[in-house]
Design a protein around this motif. Sequence first.
Motif, mmCIF file in Angstrom:
data_model
loop_
_atom_site.group_PDB
_atom_site.id
_atom_site.type_symbol
_atom_site.label_atom_id
_atom_site.label_comp_id
_atom_site.label_asym_id
_atom_site.label_seq_id
_atom_site.Cartn_x
_atom_site.Cartn_y
_atom_site.Cartn_z
ATOM 1 N N TYR A 46 0.654 -1.424 0.334
ATOM 2 C CA TYR A 46 0.179 0.028 0.302
ATOM 3 C C TYR A 46 0.514 1.777 0.366
ATOM 4 O O TYR A 46 1.473 1.413 0.959
ATOM 5 C CB TYR A 46 -0.993 0.028 1.122
ATOM 6 C CG TYR A 46 -1.767 0.584 1.280
ATOM 7 C CD1 TYR A 46 -3.201 0.755 1.409
ATOM 8 C CD2 TYR A 46 -1.420 2.163 1.353
ATOM 9 C CE1 TYR A 46 -3.968 2.006 0.693
ATOM 10 C CE2 TYR A 46 -2.629 3.170 1.574
ATOM 11 C CZ TYR A 46 -3.871 3.382 1.835
ATOM 12 O OH TYR A 46 -4.848 4.430 1.594
ATOM 13 N N HIS A 47 0.797 1.946 -1.041
ATOM 14 C CA HIS A 47 1.794 3.300 -0.570
ATOM 15 C C HIS A 47 0.655 4.574 -1.098
ATOM 16 O O HIS A 47 -0.395 4.529 -1.446
ATOM 17 C CB HIS A 47 2.557 3.171 -2.773
ATOM 18 C CG HIS A 47 3.455 4.581 -3.213
ATOM 19 N ND1 HIS A 47 3.517 4.942 -4.053
ATOM 20 C CD2 HIS A 47 4.038 5.408 -2.005
ATOM 21 C CE1 HIS A 47 4.344 6.117 -3.826
ATOM 22 N NE2 HIS A 47 4.833 6.253 -2.865
ATOM 23 N N GLN A 65 4.296 -4.155 9.308
ATOM 24 C CA GLN A 65 5.797 -3.267 8.971
ATOM 25 C C GLN A 65 5.315 -2.102 7.438
ATOM 26 O O GLN A 65 4.408 -2.352 6.783
ATOM 27 C CB GLN A 65 5.924 -4.725 8.159
ATOM 28 C CG GLN A 65 6.888 -5.076 9.313
ATOM 29 C CD GLN A 65 6.944 -6.748 8.362
ATOM 30 O OE1 GLN A 65 6.269 -6.841 7.410
ATOM 31 N NE2 GLN A 65 7.841 -7.633 8.620
ATOM 32 N N ARG A 66 6.176 -1.048 7.685
ATOM 33 C CA ARG A 66 6.188 0.054 6.894
ATOM 34 C C ARG A 66 7.389 0.793 6.697
ATOM 35 O O ARG A 66 8.275 0.929 7.776
ATOM 36 C CB ARG A 66 4.795 0.965 7.290
ATOM 37 C CG ARG A 66 5.114 1.414 8.541
ATOM 38 C CD ARG A 66 3.928 1.926 8.996
ATOM 39 N NE ARG A 66 3.847 2.443 10.277
ATOM 40 C CZ ARG A 66 3.371 2.183 11.852
ATOM 41 N NH1 ARG A 66 3.398 1.196 11.447
ATOM 42 N NH2 ARG A 66 3.334 2.754 13.291
ATOM 43 N N HIS A 67 8.051 1.832 5.789
ATOM 44 C CA HIS A 67 9.041 2.444 5.618
ATOM 45 C C HIS A 67 8.510 3.458 5.031
ATOM 46 O O HIS A 67 7.283 3.991 4.552
ATOM 47 C CB HIS A 67 9.688 1.753 3.967
ATOM 48 C CG HIS A 67 10.176 0.392 5.084
ATOM 49 N ND1 HIS A 67 10.038 -0.751 5.396
ATOM 50 C CD2 HIS A 67 11.656 0.692 5.212
ATOM 51 C CE1 HIS A 67 10.830 -1.284 5.575
ATOM 52 N NE2 HIS A 67 11.799 -1.082 5.501
ATOM 53 N N ALA A 102 5.304 3.442 2.487
ATOM 54 C CA ALA A 102 5.295 2.117 2.407
ATOM 55 C C ALA A 102 4.395 0.959 3.102
ATOM 56 O O ALA A 102 5.397 0.549 4.260
ATOM 57 C CB ALA A 102 6.161 1.298 1.544
ATOM 58 N N TYR A 103 3.114 0.666 2.921
ATOM 59 C CA TYR A 103 2.976 -0.530 4.111
ATOM 60 C C TYR A 103 2.719 -1.946 3.017
ATOM 61 O O TYR A 103 2.283 -2.102 2.381
ATOM 62 C CB TYR A 103 1.353 -0.116 4.386
ATOM 63 C CG TYR A 103 1.388 1.362 5.198
ATOM 64 C CD1 TYR A 103 1.087 1.309 6.348
ATOM 65 C CD2 TYR A 103 0.487 2.894 4.283
ATOM 66 C CE1 TYR A 103 1.173 1.951 7.244
ATOM 67 C CE2 TYR A 103 0.726 4.002 5.274
ATOM 68 C CZ TYR A 103 1.025 3.535 6.753
ATOM 69 O OH TYR A 103 0.950 4.621 7.799
#
Length: 530
Positions: A69-70, A105-107, A122-123
């Motif tokens: 997911y963005h 988690q995500r960045h 970003a998920y």
Amino acid sequence: MISKRIQCQAGNDNYGRLASYIADASHQGEKSLVSWCAGCWAGDDYELAMQEVADTQALNTRSQGVKTYHLVVSFRPEDAAVLTPEKLKAIEERFAQSLGLAEHQRHCGVHVNTENIHMHVAYNLIHPEKLTRVEPWRDYIKRDKLCRELEQEYGLVIDNGRDKAAGRSLSDKAAGVEAHTGLQSFESYARDQGAALLGALENAQTWEDVHSLFARQGLAIQPRGAGLVVKDRHGRQTAKASAVHRDLSLKKLEERFGPFMAASGRLPESEKRYGAKPLQKAADRNQLWQEFQTLSENQKEELSAIRKKWREKREELNRKPMARKTRANMIKLARQYEAEEIHEAKTRGGTSASWLEFLRGKAAGGDETALAVLRSRHEETAPETTLEQQEQARRQSAYLSSKRAILESRELSSKTKTKLFSMATMETIDSDATAKISKHGSIIYTLTNGGKISDTGKSITFSEGARETALAYMAAKWGVRRRSMDRATGNAVFILASGQRVVLEAGKNLLERPKAKVHMREWVRSGIVR
């Protein structure tokens, strides 16, 4: 602030590539203000966390949907003064909770390579422990609601979002056109005609009547895919019929007129016609708009002449006897020269193909009216007070009486005397500060210590490192006569020369200018009161 989801396609679902882009790994983080990861066992190790996400997604072999997911959250330029890395991380956590992805988690990263500071997230849609895929349902409603809440909590500039008076927001493409050009999109124009079309359709009996009604509005209705589109009759722009009005969907029109039928007879002449017009509402807009159109027409003629000249040169090269490779190289070189000449023509004299860029250029040159037009997107805005009015206010103010009028100051350069009043005011306070005008008409100052001040005309926001400069700027511009402290609340109170109060709440970096008082004699003069 505005948030949107960028859809990842099944064949282009690459979490690692997106995470690298967010950190701007290919350019050593030149456009990245800060980047971090969350929800990962790897802790703060960004690259190790990327591998962790890849392993987690690989363990889910059942899901056929995308696993990434963005999210993009965009802020106004003036918001940069109040946003800190800590606040941005807190905002991201709120989005994760709202979307039901707090355990995922995500960045994350914040980019500053465009006028609007924006955050990418970003998920990983795969839960790190359950290994199940989560798809946020009706996420656009949750995101838009959260944006409005965060704007209030953090003192950010308020965007209309999906709660605007029209009831529905424009499509991303149409909204992007209006945001970048400042001109009305075709979809917006078609919506304006929607009410008139529905009223006229009440008396329509056949599809031929429908086509005639659309033609009079300068529009056409045509099938596309499983539905209908509304098209500019004299151009190529289109918009979904249901986006123009929900009652223009294929299903509802076929219920009234039967299966869709194309126009067969001769259609009437158009009474209206779409033309991209400015969205700004300022009273003095027309003169600037005419000047812009004249420049645009002159530029089009110049570009047309350049293209014609180099097209004839290429035709001449094709006629001359020479080796094939030599001719190809000569033609390639001619195209390069043509591109350079076109670029020079587009940038010469500050001429721009964008209405907003034209206004920004005029405002940067000291045109107060152009600045007011930039600020009049949502409501009519008058130019800031003239220098004569400012001089009168300065005489009434003990603070400003000790200073000379900006135009009379011998310490200022000749360039300063042609600047906007606001920018010239800042130069008397901090001559090293740099100024930039946004597409919304905000003047954003950057100080040598990195602090930022944003002046929208109605409010002034500032980062913590620019507090004292911002207060001095506000005092000089708005005419502060006296400053005091409210002991009960701890708020700083500034009394203007007009007697109005400006309150700086404790812990906040926002100064809002009160609306100007209108005297009874002005109402009588205008005819409002008799």
